[in-house]
Design an enzyme around this catalytic site. Sequence first.
Site, PDB file in Angstrom:
ATOM      1  N   TYR A 218      11.215  13.688   2.129  1.00 33.16           N
ATOM      2  CA  TYR A 218      10.609  12.371   1.957  1.00 33.16           C
ATOM      3  C   TYR A 218       9.217  12.341   2.577  1.00 33.16           C
ATOM      4  O   TYR A 218       8.263  11.840   1.974  1.00 33.16           O
ATOM      5  CB  TYR A 218      11.487  11.299   2.611  1.00 33.16           C
ATOM      6  CG  TYR A 218      10.840   9.926   2.616  1.00 33.16           C
ATOM      7  CD1 TYR A 218      10.744   9.186   1.441  1.00 33.16           C
ATOM      8  CD2 TYR A 218      10.311   9.390   3.787  1.00 33.16           C
ATOM      9  CE1 TYR A 218      10.137   7.928   1.432  1.00 33.16           C
ATOM     10  CE2 TYR A 218       9.708   8.142   3.793  1.00 33.16           C
ATOM     11  CZ  TYR A 218       9.619   7.414   2.607  1.00 33.16           C
ATOM     12  OH  TYR A 218       9.006   6.191   2.598  1.00 33.16           O
ATOM     13  N   ALA A 219       9.099  12.879   3.772  1.00 35.90           N
ATOM     14  CA  ALA A 219       7.801  12.896   4.444  1.00 35.90           C
ATOM     15  C   ALA A 219       6.759  13.623   3.598  1.00 35.90           C
ATOM     16  O   ALA A 219       5.621  13.178   3.465  1.00 35.90           O
ATOM     17  CB  ALA A 219       7.934  13.551   5.812  1.00 35.90           C
ATOM     18  N   SER A 229      -4.549  16.536   5.280  1.00 35.65           N
ATOM     19  CA  SER A 229      -4.680  15.118   4.926  1.00 35.65           C
ATOM     20  C   SER A 229      -6.091  14.739   4.486  1.00 35.65           C
ATOM     21  O   SER A 229      -7.082  15.145   5.096  1.00 35.65           O
ATOM     22  CB  SER A 229      -4.298  14.252   6.129  1.00 35.65           C
ATOM     23  OG  SER A 229      -4.590  12.896   5.877  1.00 35.65           O
ATOM     24  N   HIS A 231      -7.229  11.870   4.886  1.00 37.22           N
ATOM     25  CA  HIS A 231      -7.774  10.972   5.903  1.00 37.22           C
ATOM     26  C   HIS A 231      -8.594  11.718   6.962  1.00 37.22           C
ATOM     27  O   HIS A 231      -9.514  11.146   7.538  1.00 37.22           O
ATOM     28  CB  HIS A 231      -6.654  10.161   6.556  1.00 37.22           C
ATOM     29  CG  HIS A 231      -6.136   9.059   5.693  1.00 37.22           C
ATOM     30  ND1 HIS A 231      -6.838   7.886   5.472  1.00 37.22           N
ATOM     31  CD2 HIS A 231      -5.001   8.958   4.954  1.00 37.22           C
ATOM     32  CE1 HIS A 231      -6.147   7.105   4.657  1.00 37.22           C
ATOM     33  NE2 HIS A 231      -5.033   7.734   4.322  1.00 37.22           N
ATOM     34  N   ASP A 238      -7.377   3.490   2.815  1.00 32.03           N
ATOM     35  CA  ASP A 238      -6.259   2.753   2.239  1.00 32.03           C
ATOM     36  C   ASP A 238      -6.721   1.301   2.130  1.00 32.03           C
ATOM     37  O   ASP A 238      -6.995   0.645   3.139  1.00 32.03           O
ATOM     38  CB  ASP A 238      -5.023   2.854   3.134  1.00 32.03           C
ATOM     39  CG  ASP A 238      -4.384   4.230   3.084  1.00 32.03           C
ATOM     40  OD1 ASP A 238      -4.800   5.042   2.230  1.00 32.03           O
ATOM     41  OD2 ASP A 238      -3.487   4.500   3.897  1.00 32.03           O
ATOM     42  N   GLU A 285      -0.035   6.323  -4.964  1.00 30.99           N
ATOM     43  CA  GLU A 285      -0.486   5.404  -3.919  1.00 30.99           C
ATOM     44  C   GLU A 285      -1.640   4.569  -4.457  1.00 30.99           C
ATOM     45  O   GLU A 285      -2.784   4.999  -4.463  1.00 30.99           O
ATOM     46  CB  GLU A 285      -0.931   6.180  -2.668  1.00 30.99           C
ATOM     47  CG  GLU A 285       0.194   6.925  -1.988  1.00 30.99           C
ATOM     48  CD  GLU A 285      -0.232   7.551  -0.667  1.00 30.99           C
ATOM     49  OE1 GLU A 285      -1.417   7.378  -0.269  1.00 30.99           O
ATOM     50  OE2 GLU A 285       0.601   8.213  -0.031  1.00 30.99           O
ATOM     51  N   HIS A 288      -4.693   4.086  -2.035  1.00 34.72           N
ATOM     52  CA  HIS A 288      -5.450   5.193  -1.440  1.00 34.72           C
ATOM     53  C   HIS A 288      -6.653   5.548  -2.325  1.00 34.72           C
ATOM     54  O   HIS A 288      -6.497   6.053  -3.429  1.00 34.72           O
ATOM     55  CB  HIS A 288      -4.541   6.417  -1.281  1.00 34.72           C
ATOM     56  CG  HIS A 288      -5.170   7.558  -0.551  1.00 34.72           C
ATOM     57  ND1 HIS A 288      -4.765   7.952   0.699  1.00 34.72           N
ATOM     58  CD2 HIS A 288      -6.186   8.387  -0.882  1.00 34.72           C
ATOM     59  CE1 HIS A 288      -5.492   8.982   1.102  1.00 34.72           C
ATOM     60  NE2 HIS A 288      -6.360   9.269   0.145  1.00 34.72           N
TER      61      HIS A 288
END
Length: 316
Positions: A218-219, A229, A231, A238, A285, A288
């Site tokens: 899931y992660a 990432s 980010h 986001d 997402e 994002h």
Amino acid sequence: MKKLKLRKQVWFVMVGLIFISLGIYTGIKVYQDYQYKKTNEYKLLQVGYQKEDIKKLEEVLDQSYLDKLMQEEKNEFILSLIQEKYFLKSNLERYIKYHEDNQSFTSTKVVTMVNVNRDYDYYSYDIDVDLSKDYLILTNKYYRLANDYEPEDLVDISNRYYYGSNHKIRKDAYEAFKNMWEDAYKEDIYLIINSSYRNYESQENVYNDYKKQRGEAYADSIAARAGYSEHQTGLSLDIFSKANTLTSNFRGSPAYNWLTSNAYKYGFIERYPEGKEEITGFSAEAWHWRYVGVEVATYIQENNITFDEYYAYFLA
């Protein structure tokens, strides 16, 4: 009598020359046919390829692969493959191998998946992020940033644009966001930033929290591992709105619809679009958004591709 004899001699000479010429011509033709039968064109025609197909094959394939095609029936998949818009010659062997393992896949899907490295397991094939690409750097489940990477041009985001704790983003992306925010606001869309730059440690915490909640699978579907990432690049935000602040209600909201129609004009793309999960490696997402500059964002918007696909074809 002498004239008649002379005429006969001339006639014999002419006939002789004609026979010699025919012999030479025939010999040349035989030799040319012999040489032609040794060519790729002749041999590939014999197994069913058309001349226009052969020209394209010769442009793309090396001789060893052409020799292989001559020994088997016409390969329709190869023909389809080399005509794909985002075909990369350097990936040919990987395309072939991936198709052998996934024979139901179209040539389009094979090219797409291999170009974005989906013929390798996630996090099993590390590529160092090429920082020379500046705001076009790529991070995903194959491209990894150094643990200590931090952009040099991070700036603080005004609290006018976010809720929660302090936020940072790279300078060019911030200027573009402010222009986008102002234009959205004129149309009664109030955009709000929920998350921005995260360093390695912060991303590690985010990932581990998801992992503790529901496990690694899931992660991995919802968050990048630290170092992989978006980010950490300082180029992703986001984005929600005052009216829609939840991941569950942002898609389809007026703010989301405005972004999908206009964000590219300011250099932002929806990084993980719905329907592209196999390509990006992440669940969709809607919130994002990633800064890539107006030119690249426009191409991605007009051609309905992901940044992963764009990077593979134009930048890798």
